[in-house]
Structures are given as structure tokens and as C-alpha cells.
Design a protein around this motif. Structure first.
Motif, mmCIF file in Angstrom:
data_model
loop_
_atom_site.group_PDB
_atom_site.id
_atom_site.type_symbol
_atom_site.label_atom_id
_atom_site.label_comp_id
_atom_site.label_asym_id
_atom_site.label_seq_id
_atom_site.Cartn_x
_atom_site.Cartn_y
_atom_site.Cartn_z
ATOM 1 N N GLU A 1 1.520 5.385 -2.011
ATOM 2 C CA GLU A 1 1.265 6.229 -3.166
ATOM 3 C C GLU A 1 1.321 5.396 -4.448
ATOM 4 O O GLU A 1 2.221 4.578 -4.623
ATOM 5 C CB GLU A 1 2.284 7.359 -3.251
ATOM 6 C CG GLU A 1 2.124 8.422 -2.185
ATOM 7 C CD GLU A 1 0.797 9.160 -2.321
ATOM 8 O OE1 GLU A 1 0.383 9.421 -3.480
ATOM 9 O OE2 GLU A 1 0.174 9.457 -1.296
ATOM 10 N N PRO A 2 0.352 5.563 -5.340
ATOM 11 C CA PRO A 2 0.362 4.783 -6.591
ATOM 12 C C PRO A 2 1.498 5.234 -7.513
ATOM 13 O O PRO A 2 2.015 6.346 -7.397
ATOM 14 C CB PRO A 2 -1.004 5.090 -7.201
ATOM 15 C CG PRO A 2 -1.370 6.434 -6.663
ATOM 16 C CD PRO A 2 -0.798 6.497 -5.263
ATOM 17 N N SER B 1 -1.311 -0.485 -10.355
ATOM 18 C CA SER B 1 -1.108 0.439 -9.237
ATOM 19 C C SER B 1 -2.246 1.443 -9.192
ATOM 20 O O SER B 1 -2.567 2.094 -10.192
ATOM 21 C CB SER B 1 0.236 1.167 -9.388
ATOM 22 O OG SER B 1 0.474 2.016 -8.287
ATOM 23 N N ASP B 2 -2.878 1.558 -8.009
ATOM 24 C CA ASP B 2 -3.894 2.581 -7.768
ATOM 25 C C ASP B 2 -3.764 3.043 -6.318
ATOM 26 O O ASP B 2 -2.806 2.680 -5.622
ATOM 27 C CB ASP B 2 -5.294 2.041 -8.079
ATOM 28 C CG ASP B 2 -5.590 0.732 -7.348
ATOM 29 O OD1 ASP B 2 -5.069 0.546 -6.209
ATOM 30 O OD2 ASP B 2 -6.324 -0.111 -7.894
ATOM 31 N N ARG B 3 -4.705 3.819 -5.852
ATOM 32 C CA ARG B 3 -4.605 4.354 -4.491
ATOM 33 C C ARG B 3 -4.805 3.283 -3.426
ATOM 34 O O ARG B 3 -4.432 3.481 -2.269
ATOM 35 C CB ARG B 3 -5.618 5.477 -4.302
ATOM 36 C CG ARG B 3 -5.303 6.690 -5.165
ATOM 37 C CD ARG B 3 -6.041 7.922 -4.688
ATOM 38 N NE ARG B 3 -5.574 9.101 -5.399
ATOM 39 C CZ ARG B 3 -4.507 9.803 -5.053
ATOM 40 N NH1 ARG B 3 -3.801 9.445 -3.990
ATOM 41 N NH2 ARG B 3 -4.149 10.866 -5.761
ATOM 42 N N LYS B 4 -5.360 2.143 -3.826
ATOM 43 C CA LYS B 4 -5.546 1.064 -2.874
ATOM 44 C C LYS B 4 -4.261 0.288 -2.656
ATOM 45 O O LYS B 4 -3.852 0.044 -1.509
ATOM 46 C CB LYS B 4 -6.654 0.121 -3.362
ATOM 47 C CG LYS B 4 -6.952 -1.016 -2.392
ATOM 48 C CD LYS B 4 -8.068 -1.897 -2.933
ATOM 49 C CE LYS B 4 -8.344 -3.052 -1.965
ATOM 50 N NZ LYS B 4 -9.421 -3.944 -2.479
ATOM 51 N N GLU C 1 0.846 -1.189 0.000
ATOM 52 C CA GLU C 1 0.000 0.000 0.000
ATOM 53 C C GLU C 1 0.881 1.238 0.000
ATOM 54 O O GLU C 1 2.060 1.180 0.335
ATOM 55 C CB GLU C 1 -0.916 -0.020 1.230
ATOM 56 C CG GLU C 1 -1.849 -1.224 1.275
ATOM 57 C CD GLU C 1 -2.717 -1.225 2.521
ATOM 58 O OE1 GLU C 1 -3.099 -0.128 2.974
ATOM 59 O OE2 GLU C 1 -3.008 -2.321 3.042
ATOM 60 N N SER D 1 2.795 6.573 -10.927
ATOM 61 C CA SER D 1 2.234 7.367 -12.024
ATOM 62 C C SER D 1 2.454 6.650 -13.347
ATOM 63 O O SER D 1 3.347 5.806 -13.483
ATOM 64 C CB SER D 1 2.892 8.752 -12.065
ATOM 65 O OG SER D 1 4.279 8.635 -12.306
ATOM 66 N N THR E 1 -0.312 -1.233 -4.832
ATOM 67 C CA THR E 1 0.537 -1.475 -5.998
ATOM 68 C C THR E 1 0.889 -2.953 -6.004
ATOM 69 O O THR E 1 1.394 -3.482 -5.004
ATOM 70 C CB THR E 1 1.815 -0.624 -5.944
ATOM 71 O OG1 THR E 1 1.465 0.761 -6.031
ATOM 72 C CG2 THR E 1 2.751 -0.983 -7.098
#
Length: 397
Positions: free
Chosen positions: A327-328, A375-378, A325, A330, A380
Motif C-alpha cells: 500500500e502506498p 510512494s505509489d501503488r507500484k 511493494e 498517503s 515505496t
């Protein structure tokens, strides 16, 4: 008996008779018909009055002087003009009748229509001009072809020179690999052995700390050399060498998790390793791949959240995922994650050459597998998938 008058008047050519002063005194019906007039209408005119402007100039500058000089001329091209402006191309032959003392009595001129001949001559001129243009175009084509051949030869020589230079670079690269593989790793192994011996003896607390720091640095140097060797092999087109064989993959993954947990005692690494059977693969290389993925997750993941590693068998494949978990990633960074020397952050706290994910991708490819990233806010998640059959696991030897 032949009628001479009819022969003169209706001959297949035009007849003119000129007095000594150049005035027309007789003209046959054939010529008059060509000009669209009557014979009587031509009488009393001067011959040059029947000519167009260029013909008049030619008559004054060439026709009359030539006739006076030699008394005749043959096949002179002229254009006669009829009363209605009609132009009649002709070929003229002329001869003077002179007195014994050289004086001109009269001049006889015979005229033949020359329209077809003029047309043919124009066609010949056009054909000659076309041939000249074709010749010039061919000469230009040959010239440009010679230039292109010369350019091609120069480029070929330059390419061969570049290939020679590339071979030299490849030879130097191989020497570089040999230096790393032998001249650096051997003395480093001796240092590691010496540190291992010293660590068994009684040492002060300060000496123990120094020995631990030196052991960690030695291990790190060995890892960097290994990564550089792998990079050099990949750059040389050899790929990551693997030795696939039946392997207890679960035990190897457990060892990797334990080593990284010991190196990061404050972090929570949760594992779910559901691989019961042996898998044909290069266990050391797979361990290196998973260690790189876990190290990447520990470096970039949220420090207060767990790192999860899951290994499960699929249909003729093995899937190993590492998730964290935080920061995703970019999109522009994600596109370059597996490039050599690329690092998602420039922070000085992040160690290494930026080869971990590149080498992991090459190890996956050598096993006939892939590494996918989501990868997303939930979370990676890196997912390594490789074939579980013998055929898939031995693609690169």
C-alpha cells in the motif's frame, strides 16, 4: 493752519457724540464711511442700535454700567452693524462729560477698526489650542510610551525567567541523557553478558527458549536506549554525532542485510551492492540508517513481495535505496514520516517508539546527505544520498 472740522470728520478713527439719553448727536464721516452710510443717517439713533445682538447684551450688562460707575472705559471690543448687515469689529474708548453736580452732559466715543487685531487674536487662540492639543498628544504619547516601556520590561523579565527555566530544563535533559547513557546501559550490558555466558552451557529446550527471548528483549532495550540518547542529543541541538573515516561500506551493508534476513527468514530481501571502494563515513551510523529503512520496509511492505536494497556510486555521491511493494504512503503521512514519535499505523503489532525514521533523517543530515521518499501503488522507495568526498562525509563530527 489745521482745519479742526476736517480733522474731526476725516480722522483715522471714528467719532461719536451721545446726548445724556444715549442718542447720537454727532458722527464723523470716517465712521459713517466704515458702516457704508452717511453721517446724517446715524443721528437720532441710540448707540446700542448700531451693535449686533451679543454687543447689545454686552452694552446693557457691562458697557453702560461701567461707564456710569467710573465715567469712562478703554479698549472694549465691540461689533458694529452697518445698514447693509456688514459687521465692523472695533475697539471702543468712551468718556463722559459731567456737570458739577455729577449729571451727564454728553458722552464721547472713539472707535478704531480691529479686524486685523481680531484676526491676530483668533490666530493666537488657534495657536494656543493647537499647542494645547500638541501638549495633550505629547502627554498621551509619553503615557503610552511609559506603558510600553513598562510592558517591554515585564516581557523582558518574563523572557529572562523563561530562559532560566529553559536552561534548567536543558540541565535536566543532560542529566536524563547521562542516566540513560550510564545508569541504564551499564547494567543492561551486564545482563547481556550474563545471558551470553549462560547460553554456552547445556540448557534444556525450555531454558534455551527463555534465554533467546531474554537476549532479544535485551537487544531491543539497548536499541530503545540508543534511540532515546540520539533523540535527546538532537533535542539539545547537538545533532547525531558521527566519526567519519574510510569504511568498507559494502561489507557493512551486507552484514545489515544478513542480520535482518536471519531475523525474518520468511521474507525475500534482494540486494545489489555495487560499492567497491572505501567510502569516508561513519559505518556504524550508516548501518543504523539502512537497518531502520529495511526494518520499515519489512514492517509495512507486502509480506509476499521482495524487499530490494540497491547501493550504487554516483558522481561524487553514494545512493542507497530501499524499496518495497504494498500500500502506498498517503500524502499527509508522508509529510510527517521523519517526525519523532510519529507512526504511520497505530497497530499494536508495530513495535518501537516511532524514532527510526527520525534518527535516520538526522544521520543522513550529519553526513551532509538527504533521504527522499517516493510512494505509489507500484512501490515505496526510500533513497539515501550522501556525498562521497571527504568534505561531504565529515560535515558533522
Amino acid at each position: 493752519m489745521e482745519d479742526l472740522e476736517d480733522l474731526y470728520e476725516n480722522a483715522p478713527c471714528g467719532y461719536l457724540s451721545l446726548a445724556a439719553d444715549g442718542v447720537i448727536v454727532k458722527a464723523n464721516r470716517t465712521l459713517a464711511g466704515w458702516l457704508g452710510t452717511q453721517s446724517v443717517e446715524l443721528l437720532g439713533k441710540r448707540f446700542y442700535e448700531l451693535l449686533n445682538v451679543p454687543g447689545k447684551i454686552f452694552y446693557e450688562t457691562h458697557f453702560a454700567p461701567l461707564l456710569r460707575m467710573q465715567g469712562y472705559f478703554n479698549e472694549v471690543a465691540l461689533d458694529l452693524m452697518g445698514p447693509d448687515g456688514r459687521r465692523l469689529p472695533v475697539l471702543a474708548n468712551a468718556a463722559e462729560r459731567r456737570t458739577s453736580d455729577g449729571g451727564v452732559q454728553f458722552t464721547r466715543i472713539t472707535l478704531f477698526q480691529a479686524a486685523d487685531r481680531r484676526r491676530y487674536e483668533r490666530e493666537l487662540v488657534d495657536a494656543k489650542n493647537a499647542a494645547d492639543r500638541a501638549r495633550k498628544e505629547l502627554e498621551e504619547l509619553n503615557r503610552t510610551l511609559e506603558e510600553r516601556v513598562a510592558t517591554g520590561i515585564a516581557e523582558r523579565l518574563q523572557l529572562e525567567k523563561g530562559l532560566h527555566a529553559e536552561k534548567e530544563v536543558a540541565r535536566l535533559r543532560e542529566q536524563f541523557v547521562a542516566i540513560l547513557g550510564h545508569d541504564l546501559r551499564n547494567p543492561l550490558a551486564s545482563i547481556a553478558g550474563g545471558l551470553n555466558i549462560l547460553s554456552r552451557e547445556t540448557q534444556s529446550d525450555k531454558a534455551k527458549r527463555v534465554l533467546t527471548m531474554m537476549s532479544q528483549s535485551t537487544e531491543r532495550m539497548s536499541s530503545l536506549i540508543r534511540d532515546m540518547l540520539d533523540l535527546a542529543r538532537c533535542r539539545a541541538g547537538q545533532g547525531i554525532a558521527i566519526d567519519p573515516k574510510p569504511t568498507k561500506l559494502r561489507a557493512i551493508l551486507e552484514q545489515v542485510v544478513q542480520e535482518l534476513q536471519a531475523a525474518h527468514p520468511g521474507r525475500d530481501i534482494q540486494s545489489s551492492l555495487q560499492i567497491a571502494n572505501e567510502v569516508r563515513c561513519d559505518g556504524g551510523r550508516v548501518a543504523q540508517l539502512v537497518s531502520n529503512l529495511l526494518g520499515n520496509a519489512l514492517t509495512h511492505g507486502a509480506p509476499d513481495r521482495p524487499i530490494k536494497i540497491v547501493a550504487v556510486p554516483g558522481v561524487n555521491e553514494i545512493v542507497i535505496t530501499v524499496a518495497n511493494e504494498g500500500e502506498p504512503i498517503s500524502e499527509h503521512v508522508k509529510d510527517r514520516l521523519f517526525e519523532p514519535f510519529f507512526r504511520a499505523t497505530s497497530s499494536a503489532e508495530k513495535q518501537g517508539l516511532g524514532l527510526g525514521l527520525f534518527i535516520s533523517g538526522e544521520i543522513a543530515r550529519s553526513h551532509g546527505g538527504t533521504i527522499d521518499v517516493k510512494s505509489d501503488r507500484k512501490e515505496t522507495r526510500f533513497a539515501f544520498t550522501m556525498p562521497a568526498s571527504d568534505q561531504g562525509a565529515s560535515l558533522t563530527m
